[in-house]
Design a protein around this motif. Structure first.
Motif, PDB file in Angstrom:
ATOM      1  N   ASN A   4     -43.017 -32.483   2.738  1.00  0.00           N
ATOM      2  CA  ASN A   4     -41.694 -31.688   2.748  1.00  0.00           C
ATOM      3  C   ASN A   4     -41.881 -29.812   2.514  1.00  0.00           C
ATOM      4  OD1 ASN A   4     -40.038 -33.979   2.823  1.00  0.00           O
ATOM      5  ND2 ASN A   4     -39.371 -33.858   0.918  1.00  0.00           N
ATOM      6  N   LYS A   5     -43.050 -29.805   1.643  1.00  0.00           N
ATOM      7  CA  LYS A   5     -43.411 -28.354   1.568  1.00  0.00           C
ATOM      8  C   LYS A   5     -43.910 -27.956   2.855  1.00  0.00           C
ATOM      9  CE  LYS A   5     -44.403 -28.067  -3.325  1.00  0.00           C
ATOM     10  NZ  LYS A   5     -45.349 -27.734  -4.464  1.00  0.00           N
ATOM     11  N   LEU A   6     -44.852 -28.807   3.634  1.00  0.00           N
ATOM     12  CA  LEU A   6     -45.347 -28.217   4.922  1.00  0.00           C
ATOM     13  C   LEU A   6     -44.254 -28.012   5.787  1.00  0.00           C
ATOM     14  CD1 LEU A   6     -47.852 -28.010   6.437  1.00  0.00           C
ATOM     15  CD2 LEU A   6     -47.786 -30.040   7.061  1.00  0.00           C
ATOM     16  N   PHE A   7     -43.258 -28.927   6.037  1.00  0.00           N
ATOM     17  CA  PHE A   7     -42.090 -28.367   6.851  1.00  0.00           C
ATOM     18  C   PHE A   7     -41.378 -27.286   6.677  1.00  0.00           C
ATOM     19  CE2 PHE A   7     -37.268 -28.991   7.364  1.00  0.00           C
ATOM     20  CZ  PHE A   7     -37.412 -29.221   9.040  1.00  0.00           C
ATOM     21  N   VAL A   8     -41.144 -26.983   5.163  1.00  0.00           N
ATOM     22  CA  VAL A   8     -40.481 -25.868   4.789  1.00  0.00           C
ATOM     23  C   VAL A   8     -41.092 -24.657   5.126  1.00  0.00           C
ATOM     24  CG1 VAL A   8     -39.428 -24.486   2.627  1.00  0.00           C
ATOM     25  CG2 VAL A   8     -38.936 -26.956   2.748  1.00  0.00           C
ATOM     26  N   VAL A   9     -42.609 -24.510   4.763  1.00  0.00           N
ATOM     27  CA  VAL A   9     -43.461 -23.453   4.923  1.00  0.00           C
ATOM     28  C   VAL A   9     -43.497 -23.246   6.553  1.00  0.00           C
ATOM     29  CG1 VAL A   9     -45.520 -22.619   5.365  1.00  0.00           C
ATOM     30  CG2 VAL A   9     -44.645 -23.617   3.131  1.00  0.00           C
ATOM     31  N   SER A  10     -43.526 -24.194   7.329  1.00  0.00           N
ATOM     32  CA  SER A  10     -43.725 -24.191   8.935  1.00  0.00           C
ATOM     33  C   SER A  10     -42.294 -23.776   9.588  1.00  0.00           C
ATOM     34  CB  SER A  10     -44.042 -25.350   9.561  1.00  0.00           C
ATOM     35  OG  SER A  10     -45.153 -26.124   9.018  1.00  0.00           O
ATOM     36  N   ALA A  15     -39.302 -19.084  11.997  1.00  0.00           N
ATOM     37  CA  ALA A  15     -38.335 -18.159  12.039  1.00  0.00           C
ATOM     38  C   ALA A  15     -38.462 -16.854  11.883  1.00  0.00           C
ATOM     39  CB  ALA A  15     -37.331 -18.931  10.918  1.00  0.00           C
ATOM     40  N   SER A  16     -39.409 -16.498  11.241  1.00  0.00           N
ATOM     41  CA  SER A  16     -39.751 -15.047  11.032  1.00  0.00           C
ATOM     42  C   SER A  16     -40.972 -14.616  12.209  1.00  0.00           C
ATOM     43  CB  SER A  16     -40.161 -15.128   9.508  1.00  0.00           C
ATOM     44  OG  SER A  16     -41.524 -15.572   9.408  1.00  0.00           O
ATOM     45  N   VAL A  17     -41.431 -15.239  12.797  1.00  0.00           N
ATOM     46  CA  VAL A  17     -42.620 -14.921  13.691  1.00  0.00           C
ATOM     47  C   VAL A  17     -42.103 -14.825  14.981  1.00  0.00           C
ATOM     48  CG1 VAL A  17     -44.811 -15.253  14.420  1.00  0.00           C
ATOM     49  CG2 VAL A  17     -44.618 -16.187  12.040  1.00  0.00           C
ATOM     50  N   SER A  18     -41.237 -13.678  15.253  1.00  0.00           N
ATOM     51  CA  SER A  18     -40.613 -13.322  16.491  1.00  0.00           C
ATOM     52  C   SER A  18     -40.745 -11.779  16.745  1.00  0.00           C
ATOM     53  CB  SER A  18     -39.525 -13.823  16.613  1.00  0.00           C
ATOM     54  OG  SER A  18     -38.508 -13.311  15.685  1.00  0.00           O
ATOM     55  N   THR A  19     -42.020 -11.351  16.554  1.00  0.00           N
ATOM     56  CA  THR A  19     -42.345  -9.873  16.685  1.00  0.00           C
ATOM     57  C   THR A  19     -42.072  -9.280  17.824  1.00  0.00           C
ATOM     58  OG1 THR A  19     -43.986 -10.254  14.776  1.00  0.00           O
ATOM     59  CG2 THR A  19     -43.926  -8.189  15.913  1.00  0.00           C
ATOM     60  N   MET A  39     -34.665 -10.444   8.285  1.00  0.00           N
ATOM     61  CA  MET A  39     -34.912 -10.893   6.981  1.00  0.00           C
ATOM     62  C   MET A  39     -33.674 -11.863   6.639  1.00  0.00           C
ATOM     63  SD  MET A  39     -35.429  -7.405   4.700  1.00  0.00           S
ATOM     64  CE  MET A  39     -34.370  -6.388   5.369  1.00  0.00           C
ATOM     65  N   LEU A  40     -32.448 -11.998   7.154  1.00  0.00           N
ATOM     66  CA  LEU A  40     -31.633 -12.733   7.018  1.00  0.00           C
ATOM     67  C   LEU A  40     -32.003 -14.227   7.756  1.00  0.00           C
ATOM     68  CD1 LEU A  40     -28.261 -10.991   7.434  1.00  0.00           C
ATOM     69  CD2 LEU A  40     -29.141 -11.675   5.272  1.00  0.00           C
ATOM     70  N   ASN A  41     -32.590 -13.875   8.694  1.00  0.00           N
ATOM     71  CA  ASN A  41     -33.026 -15.073   9.710  1.00  0.00           C
ATOM     72  C   ASN A  41     -34.156 -16.062   8.901  1.00  0.00           C
ATOM     73  OD1 ASN A  41     -33.407 -17.134  11.564  1.00  0.00           O
ATOM     74  ND2 ASN A  41     -34.880 -15.819  12.697  1.00  0.00           N
ATOM     75  N   ALA A  42     -35.025 -15.303   8.239  1.00  0.00           N
ATOM     76  CA  ALA A  42     -36.067 -15.778   7.354  1.00  0.00           C
ATOM     77  C   ALA A  42     -35.505 -16.466   6.191  1.00  0.00           C
ATOM     78  CB  ALA A  42     -37.102 -14.863   6.938  1.00  0.00           C
ATOM     79  N   LEU A  43     -34.635 -15.780   5.575  1.00  0.00           N
ATOM     80  CA  LEU A  43     -33.757 -16.526   4.126  1.00  0.00           C
ATOM     81  C   LEU A  43     -32.920 -17.724   4.782  1.00  0.00           C
ATOM     82  CD1 LEU A  43     -33.328 -16.206   1.150  1.00  0.00           C
ATOM     83  CD2 LEU A  43     -31.308 -14.732   1.779  1.00  0.00           C
ATOM     84  N   LEU A  46     -35.087 -20.808   5.239  1.00  0.00           N
ATOM     85  CA  LEU A  46     -35.828 -21.288   4.063  1.00  0.00           C
ATOM     86  C   LEU A  46     -34.836 -22.354   3.594  1.00  0.00           C
ATOM     87  CD1 LEU A  46     -38.232 -21.318   2.247  1.00  0.00           C
ATOM     88  CD2 LEU A  46     -37.308 -19.375   1.104  1.00  0.00           C
ATOM     89  N   ILE A  47     -33.333 -21.579   3.327  1.00  0.00           N
ATOM     90  CA  ILE A  47     -32.340 -22.257   2.809  1.00  0.00           C
ATOM     91  C   ILE A  47     -32.196 -23.705   3.400  1.00  0.00           C
ATOM     92  CG2 ILE A  47     -29.943 -22.481   2.200  1.00  0.00           C
ATOM     93  CD1 ILE A  47     -30.269 -19.378   1.511  1.00  0.00           C
ATOM     94  N   ILE A  48     -31.997 -23.804   4.861  1.00  0.00           N
ATOM     95  CA  ILE A  48     -31.841 -24.750   5.562  1.00  0.00           C
ATOM     96  C   ILE A  48     -32.930 -25.952   5.452  1.00  0.00           C
ATOM     97  CG2 ILE A  48     -31.309 -25.596   8.109  1.00  0.00           C
ATOM     98  CD1 ILE A  48     -28.957 -24.090   6.832  1.00  0.00           C
ATOM     99  N   ALA A  49     -34.220 -25.282   5.734  1.00  0.00           N
ATOM    100  CA  ALA A  49     -35.381 -26.176   5.710  1.00  0.00           C
ATOM    101  C   ALA A  49     -35.314 -27.083   4.395  1.00  0.00           C
ATOM    102  CB  ALA A  49     -36.554 -25.337   5.952  1.00  0.00           C
ATOM    103  N   THR A  50     -35.013 -26.242   3.265  1.00  0.00           N
ATOM    104  CA  THR A  50     -35.006 -26.788   1.858  1.00  0.00           C
ATOM    105  C   THR A  50     -34.066 -27.936   1.637  1.00  0.00           C
ATOM    106  OG1 THR A  50     -36.062 -24.716   1.119  1.00  0.00           O
ATOM    107  CG2 THR A  50     -35.056 -26.587  -0.645  1.00  0.00           C
ATOM    108  N   ILE A  51     -32.980 -27.706   2.393  1.00  0.00           N
ATOM    109  CA  ILE A  51     -31.512 -28.433   2.331  1.00  0.00           C
ATOM    110  C   ILE A  51     -32.142 -29.742   3.282  1.00  0.00           C
ATOM    111  CG2 ILE A  51     -29.439 -28.927   2.984  1.00  0.00           C
ATOM    112  CD1 ILE A  51     -28.636 -26.293   2.401  1.00  0.00           C
TER     113      ILE A  51
END
Length: 72
Positions: A4-10, A15-19, A39-43, A46-51
């Protein structure tokens, strides 16, 4: 690290690596809007992955920074 932690981190990382897209967007609209959107995309990711994959605290899951091998 638990699955679960690996999924949330991944998910948060992907989501934030779209430079490259962020650079292209900055040429079309003002940079301040693009940076706020990133910033809103990364946040939100994180919320959706944790849910989707809730992380439970485990007693034996403590990391000591001194125990991590360092590259020379």
């Amino acid at each position: 690290m638990s699955d679960n932690k690996l999924f949330v981190v991944s998910t948060s990382t992907m989501a934030s690596v779209s430079t490259s897209i962020m650079g292209a967007d900055m040429s079309m609209i003002p940079a301040r809007y693009v940076l706020v959107a990133m910033m809103l995309n990364a946040l939100s990711s994180l919320i959706i992955a944790t849910i989707m994959a809730p992380v439970k605290k485990e007693e034996d899951e403590e990391f000591n920074i001194k125990d991590i091998p360092q590259a020379d």
